[in-house]
Design a protein around this motif. Structure first.
Motif, PDB file in Angstrom:
ATOM      1  N   GLN A  11       5.296 -17.998  -1.808  1.00 55.84           N
ATOM      2  CA  GLN A  11       6.503 -17.652  -2.564  1.00 55.84           C
ATOM      3  C   GLN A  11       6.286 -16.412  -3.416  1.00 55.84           C
ATOM      4  O   GLN A  11       7.133 -15.506  -3.442  1.00 55.84           O
ATOM      5  CB  GLN A  11       6.916 -18.844  -3.431  1.00 55.84           C
ATOM      6  CG  GLN A  11       7.270 -20.096  -2.650  1.00 55.84           C
ATOM      7  CD  GLN A  11       7.360 -21.336  -3.521  1.00 55.84           C
ATOM      8  OE1 GLN A  11       7.262 -21.264  -4.749  1.00 55.84           O
ATOM      9  NE2 GLN A  11       7.525 -22.495  -2.898  1.00 55.84           N
ATOM     10  N   ASN A  12       5.149 -16.365  -4.106  1.00 51.86           N
ATOM     11  CA  ASN A  12       4.862 -15.205  -4.955  1.00 51.86           C
ATOM     12  C   ASN A  12       4.660 -13.943  -4.119  1.00 51.86           C
ATOM     13  O   ASN A  12       5.074 -12.849  -4.523  1.00 51.86           O
ATOM     14  CB  ASN A  12       3.623 -15.471  -5.804  1.00 51.86           C
ATOM     15  CG  ASN A  12       3.850 -16.538  -6.862  1.00 51.86           C
ATOM     16  OD1 ASN A  12       4.989 -16.851  -7.203  1.00 51.86           O
ATOM     17  ND2 ASN A  12       2.772 -17.110  -7.366  1.00 51.86           N
ATOM     18  N   PHE A  13       4.012 -14.093  -2.965  1.00 59.24           N
ATOM     19  CA  PHE A  13       3.786 -12.928  -2.115  1.00 59.24           C
ATOM     20  C   PHE A  13       5.111 -12.374  -1.601  1.00 59.24           C
ATOM     21  O   PHE A  13       5.320 -11.156  -1.588  1.00 59.24           O
ATOM     22  CB  PHE A  13       2.889 -13.298  -0.930  1.00 59.24           C
ATOM     23  CG  PHE A  13       2.582 -12.136  -0.019  1.00 59.24           C
ATOM     24  CD1 PHE A  13       1.652 -11.174  -0.394  1.00 59.24           C
ATOM     25  CD2 PHE A  13       3.237 -11.992   1.194  1.00 59.24           C
ATOM     26  CE1 PHE A  13       1.375 -10.086   0.440  1.00 59.24           C
ATOM     27  CE2 PHE A  13       2.973 -10.924   2.035  1.00 59.24           C
ATOM     28  CZ  PHE A  13       2.035  -9.966   1.651  1.00 59.24           C
ATOM     29  N   ALA A  18       8.984  -8.075  -1.847  1.00 62.28           N
ATOM     30  CA  ALA A  18      10.370  -7.626  -2.003  1.00 62.28           C
ATOM     31  C   ALA A  18      10.454  -6.453  -2.977  1.00 62.28           C
ATOM     32  O   ALA A  18      11.266  -5.540  -2.796  1.00 62.28           O
ATOM     33  CB  ALA A  18      11.246  -8.781  -2.492  1.00 62.28           C
ATOM     34  N   ASP A  19       9.620  -6.447  -4.001  1.00 65.31           N
ATOM     35  CA  ASP A  19       9.595  -5.320  -4.940  1.00 65.31           C
ATOM     36  C   ASP A  19       9.077  -4.056  -4.256  1.00 65.31           C
ATOM     37  O   ASP A  19       9.564  -2.950  -4.516  1.00 65.31           O
ATOM     38  CB  ASP A  19       8.717  -5.652  -6.147  1.00 65.31           C
ATOM     39  CG  ASP A  19       9.359  -6.664  -7.079  1.00 65.31           C
ATOM     40  OD1 ASP A  19      10.601  -6.793  -7.044  1.00 65.31           O
ATOM     41  OD2 ASP A  19       8.623  -7.323  -7.837  1.00 65.31           O
ATOM     42  N   PHE A  59      -2.113 -12.993  -4.167  1.00 66.60           N
ATOM     43  CA  PHE A  59      -1.995 -13.933  -3.047  1.00 66.60           C
ATOM     44  C   PHE A  59      -3.322 -14.652  -2.800  1.00 66.60           C
ATOM     45  O   PHE A  59      -3.360 -15.879  -2.646  1.00 66.60           O
ATOM     46  CB  PHE A  59      -1.568 -13.197  -1.779  1.00 66.60           C
ATOM     47  CG  PHE A  59      -1.600 -14.049  -0.544  1.00 66.60           C
ATOM     48  CD1 PHE A  59      -0.530 -14.858  -0.222  1.00 66.60           C
ATOM     49  CD2 PHE A  59      -2.709 -14.047   0.292  1.00 66.60           C
ATOM     50  CE1 PHE A  59      -0.562 -15.666   0.914  1.00 66.60           C
ATOM     51  CE2 PHE A  59      -2.756 -14.844   1.426  1.00 66.60           C
ATOM     52  CZ  PHE A  59      -1.682 -15.658   1.730  1.00 66.60           C
ATOM     53  N   VAL A  60      -4.412 -13.907  -2.748  1.00 62.67           N
ATOM     54  CA  VAL A  60      -5.721 -14.504  -2.466  1.00 62.67           C
ATOM     55  C   VAL A  60      -6.116 -15.471  -3.578  1.00 62.67           C
ATOM     56  O   VAL A  60      -6.612 -16.575  -3.309  1.00 62.67           O
ATOM     57  CB  VAL A  60      -6.789 -13.409  -2.284  1.00 62.67           C
ATOM     58  CG1 VAL A  60      -8.172 -14.034  -2.122  1.00 62.67           C
ATOM     59  CG2 VAL A  60      -6.464 -12.542  -1.074  1.00 62.67           C
ATOM     60  N   GLU A  61      -5.902 -15.090  -4.820  1.00 61.04           N
ATOM     61  CA  GLU A  61      -6.240 -15.974  -5.939  1.00 61.04           C
ATOM     62  C   GLU A  61      -5.427 -17.262  -5.884  1.00 61.04           C
ATOM     63  O   GLU A  61      -5.979 -18.364  -6.050  1.00 61.04           O
ATOM     64  CB  GLU A  61      -5.998 -15.242  -7.258  1.00 61.04           C
ATOM     65  CG  GLU A  61      -6.932 -14.063  -7.490  1.00 61.04           C
ATOM     66  CD  GLU A  61      -6.563 -13.256  -8.725  1.00 61.04           C
ATOM     67  OE1 GLU A  61      -5.587 -13.638  -9.407  1.00 61.04           O
ATOM     68  OE2 GLU A  61      -7.247 -12.258  -9.013  1.00 61.04           O
TER      69      GLU A  61
END
Length: 301
Positions: A11-13, A18-19, A59-61
């Motif tokens: 979701q965060n990625f 999108a930004d 994303f990795v974290e």
């Protein structure tokens, strides 16, 4: 009952990507889509490069935390974790003060492993060098945290007739890291950062994210014995890559919807009618276009 894994990393990625797409769209809206370098908009490209790498790092974290927490929540016993992780957790446990050690023993093995999780995240992310999320650093994090090695082994794909190996992918990622370093520490770069460079790197981290998520998913299935998180599908990947390239009709693309000025409550700039030429004194100044530079653009991963 099985506890599903968190999908916050996906979701965060998506939100961060999108930004990036928004910056690419603004660049195109200001300068058009024809070939050639545009003057006065490179700052958008530099900003996008910084954001792309930050998106990958986050994303990795998030993926690492989600994977460990999913294993711990669903583990019937400590053997769900590989021996390598248990050995490291035991070594960390023995360093604790006597009172703390007895407290951990009394509360159970999950507390020992949870404390180990916090120590690893502190070591590699908070105090470590994971602001450089390279292939080797990703391998170290996942090897020590959940026992997955090599984390980068799934970083392979095929483009047209070219095969990208995991070594190729790591080198491409390092190119992005080096470019971000130039921008962050010197604000200037040896070569102009063009829109194609931004799109190339955005597609790179998208492919890395998809393969990394699915590799962790396969690892969790093998350790837990059931499917605990959804697959990052090929269709999802293709849609994200299309959004980055802005290949769909602007009015119908998610990228265009994100970039639409009205979505931000700002009126779109007026467009002069083709049949009514604008007087010379009222015509907007054209965006100067310099001759294309000879610098090489990174391969389109």
């Amino acid at each position: 009952m099985p506890v599903p894994c968190s999908t916050k990393h996906i979701q965060n990625f998506r939100a961060n990507l999108a930004d990036v797409i928004r910056l690419i769209q603004i660049h195109r809206d200001l300068s058009g889509s024809e070939r050639g370098r545009r003057v006065g908009v490179e700052c958008l490209n530099k900003s996008a490069i910084v954001l792309i790498l930050a998106s990958w790092e986050a994303f990795v974290e998030d993926l690492a935390e989600s994977a460990f927490d999913c294993m711990l929540a669903n583990a019937p016993d400590h053997t769900v974790f590989p021996n390598h992780v248990l050995t490291l957790a035991w070594a960390d446990f023995k360093k604790a003060q006597t009172a703390d050690a007895f407290t951990s023993i009394a509360t159970g093995w999950k507390v020992v492993l949870s404390n180990y999780r916090n120590m690893i995240l502190e070591k590699f992310i908070v105090k470590g060098s994971f602001n450089t999320p390279s292939g080797p650093n990703c391998n170290n994090l996942f090897t020590n945290l959940i026992g997955l090695h090599p984390f980068t082994g799934s970083w392979t794909w095929k483009i047209t007739r070219s095969n990208v190996t995991s070594d190729d992918a790591e080198k491409l990622l390092q190119t992005l890291i080096d470019l971000r370093g130039e921008i962050a520490h010197r604000a200037t770069t040896a070569k102009a950062v063009q829109k194609q460079v931004v799109q190339s790197h955005a597609k790179l981290v998208t492919r890395l994210a998809v393969r990394s998520h699915n590799e962790v998913r396969r690892f969790l299935i093998a350790r837990l014995g059931f499917d605990s998180c959804p697959e990052f599908s090929a269709d999802d990947e293709a849609q994200l890559l299309d959004d980055i390239k802005l290949v769909i009709t602007p009015s119908a693309t998610p990228a265009a919807q994100i970039a639409a000025p009205v979505a931000q409550g700002v009126a779109a700039p007026p467009v002069a009618a083709a049949s009514a030429p604008v007087p010379a004194q009222q015509a907007p100044a054209p965006v100067p276009i310099a001759a294309p530079q000879g610098g090489a653009i990174p391969p389109n991963p």
